[in-house]
Motif scaffolding. Structure first.
Motif, mmCIF file in Angstrom:
data_model
loop_
_atom_site.group_PDB
_atom_site.id
_atom_site.type_symbol
_atom_site.label_atom_id
_atom_site.label_comp_id
_atom_site.label_asym_id
_atom_site.label_seq_id
_atom_site.Cartn_x
_atom_site.Cartn_y
_atom_site.Cartn_z
ATOM 1 N N VAL A 13 0.838 -1.207 0.000
ATOM 2 C CA VAL A 13 0.000 0.000 0.000
ATOM 3 C C VAL A 13 0.869 1.252 0.000
ATOM 4 N N ILE A 14 1.926 1.245 0.799
ATOM 5 C CA ILE A 14 2.819 2.408 0.864
ATOM 6 C C ILE A 14 3.471 2.664 -0.496
ATOM 7 N N VAL A 15 3.966 1.614 -1.133
ATOM 8 C CA VAL A 15 4.609 1.779 -2.448
ATOM 9 C C VAL A 15 3.592 2.258 -3.482
ATOM 10 N N THR A 16 2.374 1.757 -3.409
ATOM 11 C CA THR A 16 1.331 2.199 -4.336
ATOM 12 C C THR A 16 1.040 3.685 -4.154
ATOM 13 N N LEU A 17 0.948 4.141 -2.907
ATOM 14 C CA LEU A 17 0.690 5.562 -2.655
ATOM 15 C C LEU A 17 1.856 6.431 -3.123
ATOM 16 N N ILE A 18 3.077 5.965 -2.931
ATOM 17 C CA ILE A 18 4.239 6.711 -3.435
ATOM 18 C C ILE A 18 4.187 6.799 -4.957
ATOM 19 N N SER A 19 3.772 5.713 -5.611
ATOM 20 C CA SER A 19 3.688 5.735 -7.075
ATOM 21 C C SER A 19 2.606 6.698 -7.556
ATOM 22 N N VAL A 20 1.527 6.831 -6.795
ATOM 23 C CA VAL A 20 0.482 7.795 -7.150
ATOM 24 C C VAL A 20 1.029 9.224 -7.048
ATOM 25 N N LEU A 21 1.793 9.483 -5.984
ATOM 26 C CA LEU A 21 2.419 10.807 -5.847
ATOM 27 C C LEU A 21 3.396 11.080 -6.986
ATOM 28 N N GLN A 22 4.126 10.059 -7.395
ATOM 29 C CA GLN A 22 5.055 10.226 -8.509
ATOM 30 C C GLN A 22 4.295 10.533 -9.795
ATOM 31 N N ASN A 23 3.174 9.866 -10.020
ATOM 32 C CA ASN A 23 2.357 10.156 -11.206
ATOM 33 C C ASN A 23 1.845 11.597 -11.178
ATOM 34 N N ALA A 24 1.464 12.070 -9.998
ATOM 35 C CA ALA A 24 1.009 13.455 -9.871
ATOM 36 C C ALA A 24 2.152 14.419 -10.181
ATOM 37 N N PHE A 25 3.363 14.077 -9.749
ATOM 38 C CA PHE A 25 4.535 14.905 -10.057
ATOM 39 C C PHE A 25 4.771 14.961 -11.564
ATOM 40 N N PHE A 26 4.681 13.817 -12.223
ATOM 41 C CA PHE A 26 4.876 13.784 -13.673
ATOM 42 C C PHE A 26 3.818 14.624 -14.384
ATOM 43 N N ALA A 27 2.566 14.503 -13.962
ATOM 44 C CA ALA A 27 1.490 15.268 -14.589
ATOM 45 C C ALA A 27 1.687 16.769 -14.376
ATOM 46 N N THR A 28 2.166 17.139 -13.205
ATOM 47 C CA THR A 28 2.437 18.543 -12.916
ATOM 48 C C THR A 28 3.542 19.085 -13.815
ATOM 49 N N LYS A 29 4.573 18.272 -14.040
ATOM 50 C CA LYS A 29 5.662 18.687 -14.935
ATOM 51 C C LYS A 29 5.132 18.934 -16.345
ATOM 52 N N VAL A 30 4.269 18.051 -16.828
ATOM 53 C CA VAL A 30 3.710 18.212 -18.170
ATOM 54 C C VAL A 30 2.846 19.470 -18.236
ATOM 55 N N GLU A 31 2.031 19.671 -17.209
ATOM 56 C CA GLU A 31 1.160 20.846 -17.190
ATOM 57 C C GLU A 31 1.982 22.140 -17.130
ATOM 58 N N ARG A 32 3.011 22.152 -16.297
ATOM 59 C CA ARG A 32 3.860 23.338 -16.167
ATOM 60 C C ARG A 32 4.585 23.628 -17.478
ATOM 61 N N GLU A 33 5.087 22.595 -18.126
ATOM 62 C CA GLU A 33 5.794 22.788 -19.405
ATOM 63 C C GLU A 33 4.838 23.283 -20.480
ATOM 64 N N GLY A 34 3.593 22.815 -20.430
ATOM 65 C CA GLY A 34 2.603 23.257 -21.408
ATOM 66 C C GLY A 34 2.194 24.705 -21.217
ATOM 67 N N LYS A 35 2.164 25.170 -19.968
ATOM 68 C CA LYS A 35 1.788 26.559 -19.701
ATOM 69 C C LYS A 35 2.931 27.536 -19.979
ATOM 70 N N VAL A 36 4.150 27.101 -19.667
ATOM 71 C CA VAL A 36 5.307 27.987 -19.823
ATOM 72 C C VAL A 36 5.622 28.226 -21.284
#
Length: 155
Positions: A13-36
């Motif tokens: 469960v802990i590893v799964t939650l960490i992977s969800v946070l990592q996916n959110a980080f990746f999505a944020t990077k894509v969104e930030r790059e798209g806005k900039v």
């Protein structure tokens, strides 16, 4: 009863939650790059492609990590899961620079997934042996997979 079940899946469960946070980080990077920058730039295309590639392998990772953890032993499966997340981070960061820099992360992640798949097969074989032959090999197999999980760190 619930405490016993949670003990057997807590690390997964802990590893799964960490992977969800990592996916959110990746999505944020894509969104930030798209806005900039304009979405037609090469940097946005690389970040978007890296995110898409990581998301394509994500269901496979979750399935084999949970299968390995439930069928055999959660500790080496969770350890391999953390190592996979590190490899995926290395892949993503490498892909943002140049696509050739992502190869080591990709290859290491592939090796971790292979290990998890082998753990699944061994766990299922152990269950079938126990069910139809009546012999218990699980203790020995858990010891072998725990020792083999440290081999993942060798480049």
């Amino acid at each position: 009863m619930v405490t016993i079940v949670v003990e057997h899946i807590f690390l997964l469960v802990i590893v799964t939650l960490i992977s969800v946070l990592q996916n959110a980080f990746f999505a944020t990077k894509v969104e930030r790059e798209g806005k900039v920058q304009n979405t037609k730039t090469a940097a946005f295309k690389r970040v978007s492609c890296a995110n898409r590639n990581c998301m394509d392998s994500y269901p496979t990772f979750l399935a084999v990590m949970w299968c390995a953890g439930l069928c055999l032993n959660q500790a080496p499966a969770a350890f391999a899961g953390v190592i996979y997340l590190v490899a995926r981070q290395k892949y993503f960061v490498g892909y943002m620079g140049q696509t050739s820099q992502s190869t080591p992360g990709f290859m290491f992640g592939k090796r971790v997934l292979t290990f998890l798949i082998l753990m699944c097969v061994v766990g299922i074989m152990n269950f079938l042996l126990m069910r139809y032959i009546g012999e218990e090999y699980k203790g020995t197999l858990e010891m072998i997979t725990s020792a083999a999980s440290t081999l993942l760190l060798i480049p």
